[in-house]
Scaffold this motif. Structure first.
Motif, short mmCIF file in Angstrom:
data_model
loop_
_atom_site.label_atom_id
_atom_site.label_comp_id
_atom_site.label_asym_id
_atom_site.label_seq_id
_atom_site.Cartn_x
_atom_site.Cartn_y
_atom_site.Cartn_z
N PRO A 23 0.81 -1.22 0.00
CA PRO A 23 0.00 0.00 0.00
C PRO A 23 0.84 1.28 0.00
CG PRO A 23 -0.26 -1.20 2.07
CD PRO A 23 0.58 -2.03 1.18
N LYS A 24 2.02 1.23 0.63
CA LYS A 24 2.87 2.43 0.66
C LYS A 24 3.37 2.79 -0.74
CE LYS A 24 6.90 4.32 3.03
NZ LYS A 24 7.99 4.03 3.98
N PHE A 25 3.81 1.78 -1.47
CA PHE A 25 4.28 1.99 -2.84
C PHE A 25 3.14 2.46 -3.75
CE2 PHE A 25 5.09 0.18 -7.13
CZ PHE A 25 6.16 0.98 -7.47
N ALA A 26 1.97 1.86 -3.59
CA ALA A 26 0.82 2.23 -4.41
C ALA A 26 0.40 3.67 -4.15
CB ALA A 26 -0.34 1.28 -4.15
N THR A 27 0.44 4.09 -2.87
CA THR A 27 0.09 5.46 -2.53
C THR A 27 1.12 6.43 -3.10
OG1 THR A 27 -0.93 4.67 -0.50
CG2 THR A 27 -0.46 7.02 -0.63
N ALA A 28 2.39 6.04 -3.09
CA ALA A 28 3.44 6.89 -3.65
C ALA A 28 3.26 7.03 -5.16
CB ALA A 28 4.81 6.31 -3.34
N LEU A 29 2.85 5.97 -5.82
CA LEU A 29 2.61 6.04 -7.27
C LEU A 29 1.42 6.93 -7.59
CD1 LEU A 29 3.10 2.42 -8.63
CD2 LEU A 29 4.55 4.41 -8.98
N GLU A 30 0.39 6.87 -6.75
CA GLU A 30 -0.81 7.67 -6.98
C GLU A 30 -0.47 9.15 -6.94
OE1 GLU A 30 -4.38 8.43 -4.15
OE2 GLU A 30 -4.56 6.45 -5.05
N GLY A 31 0.15 9.58 -5.86
CA GLY A 31 0.65 10.94 -5.73
C GLY A 31 -0.35 12.03 -6.06
N ASN A 32 0.15 13.20 -6.25
CA ASN A 32 -0.65 14.35 -6.61
C ASN A 32 -0.10 14.96 -7.90
OD1 ASN A 32 -2.14 14.10 -4.28
ND2 ASN A 32 -0.73 15.33 -3.09
N GLY A 33 0.17 14.14 -8.89
CA GLY A 33 0.80 14.59 -10.11
C GLY A 33 0.02 15.67 -10.84
N LEU A 34 -1.29 15.51 -10.95
CA LEU A 34 -2.10 16.49 -11.67
C LEU A 34 -2.12 17.81 -10.93
CD1 LEU A 34 -3.91 17.12 -14.05
CD2 LEU A 34 -5.84 16.28 -12.72
N ARG A 35 -2.25 17.75 -9.61
CA ARG A 35 -2.28 18.99 -8.82
C ARG A 35 -0.95 19.72 -8.94
NH1 ARG A 35 -3.21 18.18 -2.82
NH2 ARG A 35 -4.28 16.42 -3.73
N THR A 36 0.17 18.98 -8.85
CA THR A 36 1.49 19.59 -8.97
C THR A 36 1.68 20.20 -10.34
OG1 THR A 36 2.35 17.96 -7.43
CG2 THR A 36 3.96 19.15 -8.75
N TYR A 37 1.27 19.48 -11.37
CA TYR A 37 1.41 19.99 -12.74
C TYR A 37 0.61 21.27 -12.94
CZ TYR A 37 0.61 20.41 -17.74
OH TYR A 37 0.51 20.90 -19.01
N GLY A 77 -2.37 36.15 -22.90
CA GLY A 77 -2.20 34.69 -23.02
C GLY A 77 -1.90 34.04 -21.69
N CYS A 78 -1.04 34.65 -20.90
CA CYS A 78 -0.70 34.08 -19.60
C CYS A 78 -1.87 34.15 -18.63
CB CYS A 78 0.52 34.80 -19.03
SG CYS A 78 2.03 34.37 -19.92
N ALA A 79 -2.66 35.21 -18.72
CA ALA A 79 -3.84 35.30 -17.85
C ALA A 79 -4.82 34.18 -18.18
CB ALA A 79 -4.51 36.65 -18.01
N VAL A 80 -5.01 33.90 -19.46
CA VAL A 80 -5.91 32.80 -19.86
C VAL A 80 -5.36 31.47 -19.36
CG1 VAL A 80 -6.77 31.52 -21.86
CG2 VAL A 80 -6.90 34.01 -21.83
N LEU A 81 -4.05 31.25 -19.52
CA LEU A 81 -3.45 30.00 -19.03
C LEU A 81 -3.60 29.85 -17.52
CD1 LEU A 81 -0.14 29.70 -21.08
CD2 LEU A 81 -2.16 28.25 -21.23
N ALA A 82 -3.40 30.94 -16.79
CA ALA A 82 -3.50 30.87 -15.34
C ALA A 82 -4.93 30.56 -14.90
CB ALA A 82 -3.03 32.19 -14.71
N VAL A 83 -5.90 31.21 -15.52
CA VAL A 83 -7.29 30.99 -15.13
C VAL A 83 -7.74 29.58 -15.47
CG1 VAL A 83 -9.67 31.68 -15.61
CG2 VAL A 83 -7.94 33.42 -15.18
N THR A 84 -7.41 29.09 -16.67
CA THR A 84 -7.82 27.73 -17.03
C THR A 84 -7.09 26.70 -16.18
OG1 THR A 84 -6.19 27.65 -18.83
CG2 THR A 84 -8.45 28.32 -19.40
N GLY A 85 -5.82 26.94 -15.88
CA GLY A 85 -5.08 26.01 -15.03
C GLY A 85 -5.63 26.00 -13.62
N TRP A 86 -6.03 27.15 -13.12
CA TRP A 86 -6.57 27.25 -11.77
C TRP A 86 -7.91 26.53 -11.68
CZ3 TRP A 86 -4.17 28.88 -7.56
CH2 TRP A 86 -4.93 29.11 -6.42
N ARG A 87 -8.73 26.65 -12.73
CA ARG A 87 -10.04 25.99 -12.71
C ARG A 87 -9.92 24.49 -12.84
NH1 ARG A 87 -13.71 29.94 -16.51
NH2 ARG A 87 -13.82 31.65 -15.03
#
Length: 128
Positions: A23-37, A77-87
């Protein structure tokens, strides 16, 4: 391409077996990749927005309109990227911590398919 029901069942069995064995390895694989990205993408967009402000000001000081226009476009362009990424960023409590993450795979539909589906739905609602 969406997975068939058999493939989804097999994937769920493999996930359960992985959680049962380690379970420890599986939880590490799951991670928060999308949130970090998405967080990294928002930070990059904010930095780009600041660069756009600098370009806008530099263009005004140097009396070069094209530099100011480029700075404004970078800011936009950066404002659009920030807003869409935040949502799109998942909230901290959205992902289950103890179980596997389930992703809903929806087939891509064309605009015409969606319009036709809405049209049919409206016709059905009016007919009843």
């Amino acid at each position: 391409m969406p997975l068939s029901e058999h493939e989804q069942r097999m994937l769920e069995q493999m996930e359960r077996a992985l959680y049962a064995e380690d379970p420890k390895f599986a939880t590490a694989l799951e991670g928060n990749g999308l949130r970090t990205y998405t967080r990294r993408r928002v930070y990059q967009a904010v930095a780009g927005f600041l660069v756009g402000i600098a370009l806008l000001m530099a263009g005004m000081v140097a009396q070069q309109i094209w530099v100011s226009v480029v700075g404004f476009l970078v800011m936009l362009g950066c404002a659009v990227l920030a807003v869409t990424g935040w949502r799109k960023a998942p909230k901290p409590g959205e992902q289950p911590a103890g179980g596997p993450v389930r992703h809903q795979v929806r087939p891509k539909r064309s605009v015409m398919d969606r319009i036709e589906e809405r049209w049919q739905r409206r016709r059905d609602e009016q007919g009843q």
